[in-house]
Design a protein around this motif. Structure first.
Motif, PDB file in Angstrom:
ATOM      1  N   THR A  53       0.818  -1.217   0.000  1.00 57.98           N
ATOM      2  CA  THR A  53       0.000   0.000   0.000  1.00 57.98           C
ATOM      3  C   THR A  53       0.848   1.263   0.000  1.00 57.98           C
ATOM      4  O   THR A  53       0.601   2.169  -0.789  1.00 57.98           O
ATOM      5  CB  THR A  53      -0.959  -0.012   1.211  1.00 57.98           C
ATOM      6  N   MET A  54       1.873   1.332   0.842  1.00 57.80           N
ATOM      7  CA  MET A  54       2.692   2.552   0.927  1.00 57.80           C
ATOM      8  C   MET A  54       3.433   2.816  -0.372  1.00 57.80           C
ATOM      9  O   MET A  54       3.423   3.940  -0.882  1.00 57.80           O
ATOM     10  CB  MET A  54       3.689   2.440   2.082  1.00 57.80           C
ATOM     11  N   SER A  55       4.072   1.793  -0.931  1.00 53.50           N
ATOM     12  CA  SER A  55       4.794   2.003  -2.185  1.00 53.50           C
ATOM     13  C   SER A  55       3.823   2.323  -3.314  1.00 53.50           C
ATOM     14  O   SER A  55       4.146   3.088  -4.222  1.00 53.50           O
ATOM     15  CB  SER A  55       5.658   0.786  -2.532  1.00 53.50           C
ATOM     16  N   GLY A  56       2.618   1.769  -3.246  1.00 52.45           N
ATOM     17  CA  GLY A  56       1.596   2.100  -4.240  1.00 52.45           C
ATOM     18  C   GLY A  56       1.218   3.574  -4.192  1.00 52.45           C
ATOM     19  O   GLY A  56       1.115   4.238  -5.225  1.00 52.45           O
ATOM     20  N   TRP A  57       1.032   4.100  -2.994  1.00 50.09           N
ATOM     21  CA  TRP A  57       0.675   5.517  -2.857  1.00 50.09           C
ATOM     22  C   TRP A  57       1.832   6.427  -3.269  1.00 50.09           C
ATOM     23  O   TRP A  57       1.603   7.506  -3.828  1.00 50.09           O
ATOM     24  CB  TRP A  57       0.221   5.837  -1.440  1.00 50.09           C
ATOM     25  N   LEU A  58       3.064   6.002  -2.981  1.00 47.97           N
ATOM     26  CA  LEU A  58       4.209   6.798  -3.427  1.00 47.97           C
ATOM     27  C   LEU A  58       4.274   6.846  -4.954  1.00 47.97           C
ATOM     28  O   LEU A  58       4.561   7.902  -5.537  1.00 47.97           O
ATOM     29  CB  LEU A  58       5.507   6.236  -2.852  1.00 47.97           C
ATOM     30  N   LEU A  59       3.986   5.722  -5.599  1.00 50.10           N
ATOM     31  CA  LEU A  59       3.952   5.690  -7.056  1.00 50.10           C
ATOM     32  C   LEU A  59       2.820   6.560  -7.590  1.00 50.10           C
ATOM     33  O   LEU A  59       2.997   7.282  -8.573  1.00 50.10           O
ATOM     34  CB  LEU A  59       3.818   4.247  -7.558  1.00 50.10           C
ATOM     35  N   GLY A  75      -2.666   8.645 -16.034  1.00 52.12           N
ATOM     36  CA  GLY A  75      -3.108   7.266 -16.264  1.00 52.12           C
ATOM     37  C   GLY A  75      -2.365   6.284 -15.377  1.00 52.12           C
ATOM     38  O   GLY A  75      -2.957   5.367 -14.802  1.00 52.12           O
ATOM     39  N   MET A  76      -1.051   6.477 -15.255  1.00 60.69           N
ATOM     40  CA  MET A  76      -0.254   5.610 -14.381  1.00 60.69           C
ATOM     41  C   MET A  76      -0.657   5.802 -12.925  1.00 60.69           C
ATOM     42  O   MET A  76      -0.702   4.839 -12.155  1.00 60.69           O
ATOM     43  CB  MET A  76       1.237   5.896 -14.566  1.00 60.69           C
ATOM     44  N   ALA A  77      -0.974   7.042 -12.544  1.00 62.90           N
ATOM     45  CA  ALA A  77      -1.384   7.309 -11.165  1.00 62.90           C
ATOM     46  C   ALA A  77      -2.681   6.567 -10.841  1.00 62.90           C
ATOM     47  O   ALA A  77      -2.801   5.933  -9.786  1.00 62.90           O
ATOM     48  CB  ALA A  77      -1.556   8.811 -10.946  1.00 62.90           C
ATOM     49  N   VAL A  78      -3.637   6.617 -11.741  1.00 59.41           N
ATOM     50  CA  VAL A  78      -4.910   5.933 -11.514  1.00 59.41           C
ATOM     51  C   VAL A  78      -4.703   4.422 -11.475  1.00 59.41           C
ATOM     52  O   VAL A  78      -5.257   3.721 -10.628  1.00 59.41           O
ATOM     53  CB  VAL A  78      -5.941   6.325 -12.601  1.00 59.41           C
ATOM     54  N   MET A  79      -3.877   3.915 -12.388  1.00 59.11           N
ATOM     55  CA  MET A  79      -3.646   2.475 -12.453  1.00 59.11           C
ATOM     56  C   MET A  79      -2.858   1.968 -11.246  1.00 59.11           C
ATOM     57  O   MET A  79      -2.973   0.802 -10.876  1.00 59.11           O
ATOM     58  CB  MET A  79      -2.902   2.134 -13.748  1.00 59.11           C
ATOM     59  N   ALA A  80      -2.089   2.825 -10.606  1.00 54.39           N
ATOM     60  CA  ALA A  80      -1.239   2.417  -9.485  1.00 54.39           C
ATOM     61  C   ALA A  80      -1.922   2.501  -8.127  1.00 54.39           C
ATOM     62  O   ALA A  80      -1.333   2.097  -7.124  1.00 54.39           O
ATOM     63  CB  ALA A  80       0.038   3.263  -9.465  1.00 54.39           C
ATOM     64  N   VAL A  81      -3.159   2.987  -8.073  1.00 52.27           N
ATOM     65  CA  VAL A  81      -3.865   3.063  -6.791  1.00 52.27           C
ATOM     66  C   VAL A  81      -3.939   1.651  -6.209  1.00 52.27           C
ATOM     67  O   VAL A  81      -4.370   0.719  -6.901  1.00 52.27           O
ATOM     68  CB  VAL A  81      -5.277   3.666  -6.958  1.00 52.27           C
ATOM     69  N   PRO A  82      -3.498   1.469  -4.956  1.00 47.04           N
ATOM     70  CA  PRO A  82      -3.500   0.126  -4.365  1.00 47.04           C
ATOM     71  C   PRO A  82      -4.899  -0.488  -4.339  1.00 47.04           C
ATOM     72  O   PRO A  82      -5.868   0.155  -3.936  1.00 47.04           O
ATOM     73  CB  PRO A  82      -2.979   0.355  -2.944  1.00 47.04           C
TER      74      PRO A  82
END
Length: 187
Positions: free
Chosen positions: A5-11, A46-53
């Motif tokens: 979750t944390m690395s996902g939010w950082l991404l 697009g990457m931000a939306v796709m990376a949401v945990p």
């Protein structure tokens, strides 16, 4: 794309910040500069939306179709513009990589663990394609990162003057490339 979750939010933060910077560049740009900024903004958001945990917000079953449609259209535009320069070819590869990742996310696709295995693919997509994309982005990040190293200002050398405005676009390109590597590694 659904790691810790944390690395996902950082991404998500990194990609959203890069997308926002692309929008700022879009406002002040012209011609090819403007097209490049628009492509980077689209990829960043697009990457931000796709990376949401997924533990926080599970994507809807139809979400992959939306990703595939948006980035499929961007790939078609990139294909049309790629005949004019290498920067557009990079956006084409990025858009196609996003379509591929959306396909892997699809229920019943290669990422679902059901129909993907029946088709003979691993649960993470097609390993050869994923590996090729990882290699492409690794080379891209190294080459783009090398351009960030300051060079001597002239015959006497010297660094850039303090406060001299440097364009953040190359740094954003490196961070987006690293984001793509992170997303591909989680397939």
């Amino acid at each position: 794309m659904h790691g810790q979750t944390m690395s996902g939010w950082l991404l998500v933060a990194l990609c959203a910040g890069t997308g926002a910077y692309g929008l700022l560049r879009l406002r002040g740009g012209r011609g090819e500069h403007r097209e490049g900024a628009a492509g980077e903004a689209l990829m960043g958001f697009g990457m931000a939306v796709m990376a949401v945990p997924a533990a926080v917000l599970a994507p809807p079953a139809w979400g992959w179709m939306l990703y595939a449609a948006v980035f499929g259209a961007a790939a078609l535009r990139g294909l049309w513009l790629a005949r004019t320069g290498a920067a557009h070819a990079h956006h084409l590869v990025g858009s196609l990589a996003m379509v591929y990742m959306a396909w892997v996310m699809a229920p019943g696709g290669a990422g679902s663990g059901h129909a993907g295995h029946a088709a003979g693919y691993a649960a993470g997509g097609i390993p050869l394609l994923t590996g090729a994309l990882l290699l492409y982005y690794a080379v891209y990040v190294v080459c783009s990162g090398a351009r960030l190293i300051p060079v001597a200002a002239g015959p006497g050398g010297g660094a850039l003057a303090p406060g001299a405005r440097q364009e953040l676009a190359p740094a954003c390109q490196v961070s987006m490339g690293m984001g793509m590597i992170a997303m591909l590694l989680t397939l």
